[in-house]
Design an enzyme around this catalytic site. Structure first.
Site, PDB file in Angstrom:
ATOM      1  N   LYS A  87      -2.631   6.176  -4.352  1.00  0.00           N
ATOM      2  CA  LYS A  87      -3.694   7.082  -3.925  1.00  0.00           C
ATOM      3  C   LYS A  87      -3.616   8.435  -4.621  1.00  0.00           C
ATOM      4  O   LYS A  87      -2.530   9.001  -4.794  1.00  0.00           O
ATOM      5  CB  LYS A  87      -3.635   7.284  -2.398  1.00  0.00           C
ATOM      6  N   HIS A 110      -7.513   9.539  -1.870  1.00  0.00           N
ATOM      7  CA  HIS A 110      -6.900   9.482  -0.541  1.00  0.00           C
ATOM      8  C   HIS A 110      -7.778  10.105   0.541  1.00  0.00           C
ATOM      9  O   HIS A 110      -7.887   9.572   1.650  1.00  0.00           O
ATOM     10  CB  HIS A 110      -5.540  10.191  -0.582  1.00  0.00           C
ATOM     11  N   ASP A 138       0.837  -1.198   0.000  1.00  0.00           N
ATOM     12  CA  ASP A 138       0.000   0.000   0.000  1.00  0.00           C
ATOM     13  C   ASP A 138       0.874   1.251   0.000  1.00  0.00           C
ATOM     14  O   ASP A 138       1.684   1.451   0.900  1.00  0.00           O
ATOM     15  CB  ASP A 138      -0.898   0.007   1.249  1.00  0.00           C
ATOM     16  N   TYR A 152       3.026  10.085   0.161  1.00  0.00           N
ATOM     17  CA  TYR A 152       4.048   9.479   1.033  1.00  0.00           C
ATOM     18  C   TYR A 152       5.463   9.810   0.555  1.00  0.00           C
ATOM     19  O   TYR A 152       6.411   9.718   1.332  1.00  0.00           O
ATOM     20  CB  TYR A 152       3.901   7.953   1.073  1.00  0.00           C
TER      21      TYR A 152
END
Length: 278
Positions: A75, A108, A41, A46
């Site tokens: 996402k 997201h 994931d 990130y």
């Protein structure tokens, strides 16, 4: 999932806080694949996609896995909610990963932020600058990405029942969300949302299953850590397991897909074997 594609019930999360070198994410992802994780994931925000991509490609190169063995989730970040920006975000992520497609691409967050280079745009008043976007139009752009073959499945994250209903009741809906990824643990068990998702053939996927992250900006530092909860500790002692394994297994038995995250090889190995331990 409701589109016929399958998702591994246990996933490995790749969020890496600023206090941890991004290189640790790469090594942890390699370890996760080595011990059996096939569901990875990630997310645009990130800023670890290049590291994750390298880790996956390294495990493909050494013969551990093939690309089709890996289920990768990406996402759509909040600054890309405008329909004309959705595919741009996806393609940027694919380029960083050096993948041809994603297995799952999800929105997201249900709130939109001002488009631009800043991931968290702030105004002169030091407050976030939001954007006014109809998420039904964002969803249509997500559907177009699926039709283009860039993603196999599409879903959402951090959506409430009301926000899910907005998508489900959209005129001309082509694809239902296959998943809703939310924070879920014994202190926030999401029972009503889980029931709603099940009734609409949407999988609920849990993150922070070992309790909310201890980041002061996210959680009151005085809040008791979940893994020190007396009941959880007592159950773990009874079955000679760790509180973490009990918390993970609790969610699996409720029918959730579960995400776990750690950098320690021993814990990664332990988490990967949760179905055999209890």
């Amino acid at each position: 999932m409701n589109d016929g594609n399958k998702i591994p019930i246990l996933g490995f999360g790749t969020y890496t806080p600023d206090t941890v070198p991004k290189s640790k994410c790469e090594e942890a992802t390699k370890t996760a694949i080595e011990v059996g994780f096939r569901h990875i994931d990630g997310a645009y925000v990130y800023q670890t996609e290049e590291h994750v991509g390298r880790a996956v490609r390294a495990k493909i190169s050494d013969g551990t896995v093939k690309r089709e063995d890996i289920f990768y989730t990406g996402k759509l970040w909040s600054t890309f909610h405008r329909p004309e920006l959705v595919r741009k975000c996806l393609e940027e992520s694919l380029k960083k990963l050096q993948f041809d497609y994603m297995d799952l691409f999800i929105i997201h967050n249900p709130f939109s932020m001002k488009p631009g280079p800043d991931l968290f745009p702030m105004g002169e008043d030091k407050k976030p600058v939001f954007d006014n976007v109809d998420l039904r139009q964002t969803w249509e752009a997500m559907e177009a990405c699926k039709d283009a073959g860039l993603v196999r499945s599409i879903g959402v994250s951090n959506f409430t029942r009301k926000q899910l209903e907005m998508i489900l009741n959209k005129p001309g809906l082509k694809y239902k969300p296959v998943i809703n990824q939310v924070e879920c643990h014994p202190y926030r068990n999401q029972s009503k949302l889980l029931a709603f998702c099940k009734s609409n053939d949407i999988i609920l996927e849990g993150y922070c299953v070992l309790g909310s992250q201890r980041d002061p900006s996210w959680l009151n530092p005085d809040a008791p850590p979940l893994l020190e909860d007396p009941l959880l500790v007592a159950i773990a002692k009874k079955y000679n397991k760790t509180p973490a394994l009990v918390a993970i297994r609790y969610q699996l038995q409720r029918g959730l897909v579960v995400l776990v995250k750690t950098y320690t090889r021993k814990r990664i190995e332990e988490n990967a074997q949760v179905n055999q331990y209890i």
